[in-house]
Design an enzyme around this catalytic site. Structure first.
Site, PDB file in Angstrom:
ATOM      1  N   ARG A  16     -38.525 -32.470  -8.081  1.00 34.16           N
ATOM      2  CA  ARG A  16     -37.167 -31.895  -8.569  1.00 34.16           C
ATOM      3  C   ARG A  16     -37.195 -30.375  -7.537  1.00 34.16           C
ATOM      4  O   ARG A  16     -35.989 -29.697  -7.888  1.00 34.16           O
ATOM      5  CB  ARG A  16     -36.798 -31.659  -9.908  1.00 34.16           C
ATOM      6  CG  ARG A  16     -36.791 -32.849 -10.710  1.00 34.16           C
ATOM      7  CD  ARG A  16     -36.124 -32.571 -11.912  1.00 34.16           C
ATOM      8  NE  ARG A  16     -35.784 -33.914 -12.710  1.00 34.16           N
ATOM      9  CZ  ARG A  16     -36.654 -34.419 -13.699  1.00 34.16           C
ATOM     10  NH1 ARG A  16     -37.880 -33.578 -13.939  1.00 34.16           N
ATOM     11  NH2 ARG A  16     -36.400 -35.391 -14.059  1.00 34.16           N
TER      12      ARG A  16
ATOM     13  N   HIS B 299     -29.558 -34.985  20.888  1.00 35.42           N
ATOM     14  CA  HIS B 299     -28.570 -34.392  20.149  1.00 35.42           C
ATOM     15  C   HIS B 299     -27.472 -33.587  21.015  1.00 35.42           C
ATOM     16  O   HIS B 299     -26.379 -33.986  20.830  1.00 35.42           O
ATOM     17  CB  HIS B 299     -29.135 -33.734  18.802  1.00 35.42           C
ATOM     18  CG  HIS B 299     -27.762 -33.133  18.076  1.00 35.42           C
ATOM     19  ND1 HIS B 299     -27.270 -33.909  17.269  1.00 35.42           N
ATOM     20  CD2 HIS B 299     -27.414 -32.027  18.045  1.00 35.42           C
ATOM     21  CE1 HIS B 299     -26.279 -33.144  16.528  1.00 35.42           C
ATOM     22  NE2 HIS B 299     -26.453 -31.609  16.992  1.00 35.42           N
TER      23      HIS B 299
ATOM     24  N   LYS C 158     -28.302 -27.573   5.014  1.00 36.62           N
ATOM     25  CA  LYS C 158     -27.892 -28.872   5.249  1.00 36.62           C
ATOM     26  C   LYS C 158     -29.372 -29.598   5.420  1.00 36.62           C
ATOM     27  O   LYS C 158     -29.824 -29.119   6.068  1.00 36.62           O
ATOM     28  CB  LYS C 158     -27.006 -29.197   6.298  1.00 36.62           C
ATOM     29  CG  LYS C 158     -25.499 -29.228   5.840  1.00 36.62           C
ATOM     30  CD  LYS C 158     -24.634 -29.680   7.034  1.00 36.62           C
ATOM     31  CE  LYS C 158     -23.233 -29.588   6.783  1.00 36.62           C
ATOM     32  NZ  LYS C 158     -22.398 -30.054   7.920  1.00 36.62           N
TER      33      LYS C 158
ATOM     34  N   HIS D 131     -21.459 -37.588  17.127  1.00 33.86           N
ATOM     35  CA  HIS D 131     -22.488 -38.464  16.195  1.00 33.86           C
ATOM     36  C   HIS D 131     -22.428 -39.778  16.480  1.00 33.86           C
ATOM     37  O   HIS D 131     -23.628 -40.523  16.445  1.00 33.86           O
ATOM     38  CB  HIS D 131     -22.333 -37.955  14.849  1.00 33.86           C
ATOM     39  CG  HIS D 131     -22.984 -36.635  14.425  1.00 33.86           C
ATOM     40  ND1 HIS D 131     -22.922 -36.195  13.099  1.00 33.86           N
ATOM     41  CD2 HIS D 131     -23.987 -36.008  14.928  1.00 33.86           C
ATOM     42  CE1 HIS D 131     -23.658 -35.032  13.041  1.00 33.86           C
ATOM     43  NE2 HIS D 131     -24.469 -34.899  14.050  1.00 33.86           N
TER      44      HIS D 131
ATOM     45  N   GLU E 285     -25.102 -26.595  21.044  1.00 30.01           N
ATOM     46  CA  GLU E 285     -24.616 -25.899  19.997  1.00 30.01           C
ATOM     47  C   GLU E 285     -24.199 -24.288  20.212  1.00 30.01           C
ATOM     48  O   GLU E 285     -23.418 -23.999  19.541  1.00 30.01           O
ATOM     49  CB  GLU E 285     -25.712 -25.745  18.854  1.00 30.01           C
ATOM     50  CG  GLU E 285     -26.018 -27.398  18.514  1.00 30.01           C
ATOM     51  CD  GLU E 285     -25.138 -28.147  17.654  1.00 30.01           C
ATOM     52  OE1 GLU E 285     -23.909 -27.345  17.069  1.00 30.01           O
ATOM     53  OE2 GLU E 285     -25.215 -29.104  17.410  1.00 30.01           O
TER      54      GLU E 285
ATOM     55  N   ASN F 191     -18.060 -28.868  12.850  1.00 28.89           N
ATOM     56  CA  ASN F 191     -18.101 -30.094  13.351  1.00 28.89           C
ATOM     57  C   ASN F 191     -17.604 -30.463  14.576  1.00 28.89           C
ATOM     58  O   ASN F 191     -17.360 -31.453  15.093  1.00 28.89           O
ATOM     59  CB  ASN F 191     -17.528 -31.074  12.108  1.00 28.89           C
ATOM     60  CG  ASN F 191     -18.241 -31.158  10.933  1.00 28.89           C
ATOM     61  OD1 ASN F 191     -19.630 -31.169  10.916  1.00 28.89           O
ATOM     62  ND2 ASN F 191     -17.757 -30.916   9.849  1.00 28.89           N
TER      63      ASN F 191
ATOM     64  N   GLU G 217     -19.074 -26.830   2.572  1.00 26.06           N
ATOM     65  CA  GLU G 217     -18.075 -27.310   3.591  1.00 26.06           C
ATOM     66  C   GLU G 217     -16.960 -27.837   2.878  1.00 26.06           C
ATOM     67  O   GLU G 217     -16.566 -29.302   3.160  1.00 26.06           O
ATOM     68  CB  GLU G 217     -19.089 -28.574   4.221  1.00 26.06           C
ATOM     69  CG  GLU G 217     -18.297 -29.031   5.643  1.00 26.06           C
ATOM     70  CD  GLU G 217     -19.027 -29.948   6.243  1.00 26.06           C
ATOM     71  OE1 GLU G 217     -18.933 -31.128   6.518  1.00 26.06           O
ATOM     72  OE2 GLU G 217     -20.409 -29.527   6.824  1.00 26.06           O
TER      73      GLU G 217
ATOM     74  N   HIS H 121     -19.040 -32.873  16.819  1.00 26.38           N
ATOM     75  CA  HIS H 121     -19.767 -33.730  16.167  1.00 26.38           C
ATOM     76  C   HIS H 121     -19.256 -35.084  15.820  1.00 26.38           C
ATOM     77  O   HIS H 121     -19.955 -36.061  15.481  1.00 26.38           O
ATOM     78  CB  HIS H 121     -20.361 -33.072  15.024  1.00 26.38           C
ATOM     79  CG  HIS H 121     -21.360 -31.842  15.679  1.00 26.38           C
ATOM     80  ND1 HIS H 121     -21.085 -30.965  16.370  1.00 26.38           N
ATOM     81  CD2 HIS H 121     -22.711 -31.754  15.230  1.00 26.38           C
ATOM     82  CE1 HIS H 121     -21.928 -30.236  16.559  1.00 26.38           C
ATOM     83  NE2 HIS H 121     -23.185 -30.526  15.700  1.00 26.38           N
TER      84      HIS H 121
ATOM     85  N   ARG I 144     -16.105 -24.127   6.907  1.00 27.04           N
ATOM     86  CA  ARG I 144     -17.274 -24.639   7.516  1.00 27.04           C
ATOM     87  C   ARG I 144     -17.140 -25.957   8.366  1.00 27.04           C
ATOM     88  O   ARG I 144     -17.845 -26.124   9.242  1.00 27.04           O
ATOM     89  CB  ARG I 144     -18.321 -24.867   6.490  1.00 27.04           C
ATOM     90  CG  ARG I 144     -19.806 -25.359   6.899  1.00 27.04           C
ATOM     91  CD  ARG I 144     -20.826 -25.229   5.864  1.00 27.04           C
ATOM     92  NE  ARG I 144     -22.076 -25.688   6.551  1.00 27.04           N
ATOM     93  CZ  ARG I 144     -23.332 -25.436   5.941  1.00 27.04           C
ATOM     94  NH1 ARG I 144     -23.264 -24.956   4.730  1.00 27.04           N
ATOM     95  NH2 ARG I 144     -24.453 -26.016   6.712  1.00 27.04           N
TER      96      ARG I 144
ATOM     97  N   LYS J  15     -22.882 -18.603  12.921  1.00 26.02           N
ATOM     98  CA  LYS J  15     -22.830 -19.710  11.917  1.00 26.02           C
ATOM     99  C   LYS J  15     -23.050 -19.053  10.271  1.00 26.02           C
ATOM    100  O   LYS J  15     -22.776 -19.607   9.487  1.00 26.02           O
ATOM    101  CB  LYS J  15     -24.063 -20.801  12.124  1.00 26.02           C
ATOM    102  CG  LYS J  15     -24.226 -21.710  10.978  1.00 26.02           C
ATOM    103  CD  LYS J  15     -25.008 -22.854  11.677  1.00 26.02           C
ATOM    104  CE  LYS J  15     -25.055 -24.069  10.586  1.00 26.02           C
ATOM    105  NZ  LYS J  15     -26.099 -25.253  10.882  1.00 26.02           N
TER     106      LYS J  15
END
Length: 353
Positions: A111, A253, A133, A238, A175, A231, A223, A234, A227, A213
């Site tokens: 946990r 990437h 993230k 992606h 980025e 993206n 998000e 992306h 935020r 950022k």
């Protein structure tokens, strides 16, 4: 040493030997477990291992194709076999794959146990290691299973960039371009006027990119609003990256994100009023930095749209994008129609060279 403070942790930018020694000197962990891949075990671990007072190494295979539940099971099993308890520490020594997956495994083991990031690629230093993230790919969908959980600290040392091949450095630069385009036109202008992007003053540029950022994620940690501008590039990026996994040599990437930014710049003209001159400048710069990208993958429109149909940002079956109103100003939750997306991909494919 420069410090960037976020709500529950800090990013230390400077010599990792100093920052790691300082961090471990103020904590008391029952065990230290360093997640590496073949590359970081060879090139990066030797730079810090003398700072570690007894540690276990958990080695995983490198690359996005191994960012999955199978590898997670190996990491969890290694932690269990090492008898790591809830006072143990995980150090993610690597790029975005190790940061995302190592953090995910630490956040879910028993946990949740503490973890820190020591990002070793430009991509992970300016993006993946900041913002909390975590996650893995699932059934061909990128970052489909995951959660938000902040590390205890992020230790960034530009010295690690010396271990990177040119293509990896260029991947991370995508980025930084994105950060400039969505929120800081002055940085974008500096990029444009720097004759050789690879000769940028990386320490200063990394600091400013992380600051961008940090300001965004601090105002919207999970998000729900602002935020989402992170993206930009992306959504299509992606999808392109996912589709390229089927190729013998998938896109890195940042290469996929460069294609995504080019496509979403085109969409920004139609949907957000981005002026043509700004769009042309963006596309010209992307072509200059990434001249060898083959955009024939954009001809696979049905497959790209199928991947987009499972995008986490979608609502009610509609494709939602983050697009540019002008350089330095980005908006989010823009609904894009599939027919306009097809036109955009056709146009970009035809006019890239």
């Amino acid at each position: 040493m420069k410090t960037i403070n976020l709500s529950s942790y800090s990013v230390q930018l400077g010599c990792v030997k100093s920052s790691l020694s300082q961090y471990l000197g103020t904590t008391n962990f029952t065990s230290i477990n360093v997640i590496v891949d073949d590359n970081t075990q060879e090139h990066c671990l030797p730079l810090i291992e003398k700072m570690l007072p007894g540690f276990s190494t958990i080695r995983i295979d490198p690359g996005e194709s191994h960012k999955n539940l199978v590898t997670c099971q190996k990491i969890w099993a290694a932690l269990s076999n090492n008898k790591v308890d809830r006072k143990g520490l995980v150090i993610n020594l690597g790029g975005g794959v190790i940061g995302d997956m190592g953090g995910f495994c630490a956040a879910t083991y028993m946990r949740g146990i503490d973890f820190i990031h020591i990002p070793t690629t430009l991509l992970s230093q300016v993006d993946a290691s900041v913002g909390g993230k975590l996650g893995i790919d699932f059934q061909g969908l990128k970052n489909f299973v995951g959660l938000f959980q902040n590390p205890r600290s992020v230790l960034v040392d530009p010295t690690f960039l010396e271990t990177l091949p040119y293509e990896e450095l260029r991947s991370g630069y995508a980025e930084m371009i994105k950060h400039a385009l969505i929120q800081d036109e002055s940085i974008w202008q500096r990029f444009l006027t720097t004759s050789q992007w690879s000769q940028l003053a990386w320490r200063d540029e990394i600091f400013q990119s992380i600051e961008i950022k940090k300001n965004i994620v601090s105002s919207d940690p999970e998000e729900q609003g602002l935020r989402k501008i992170l993206n930009f590039g992306h959504t299509i990026g992606h999808a392109v990256e996912t589709l390229s996994f089927e190729r013998p040599k998938p896109f890195l990437h940042g290469e996929a994100i460069a294609i995504g930014m080019a496509a979403e710049t085109q969409l920004s003209i139609t949907y957000c009023g981005l002026d043509q001159n700004s769009a042309d400048t963006i596309l010209s710069y992307l072509r200059m930095v990434y001249p060898d990208l083959n955009l024939n993958i954009l001809k696979h429109q049905d497959e790209i749209i199928e991947i987009l149909s499972s995008d986490k940002k979608n609502k009610g079956g509609k494709f939602l994008f983050s697009l540019l109103e002008q350089i330095g100003v980005c908006t989010f939750d823009v609904t894009v129609e599939p027919e306009d997306l097809r036109k955009c991909l056709d146009t970009l494919c035809e006019n890239w060279r």
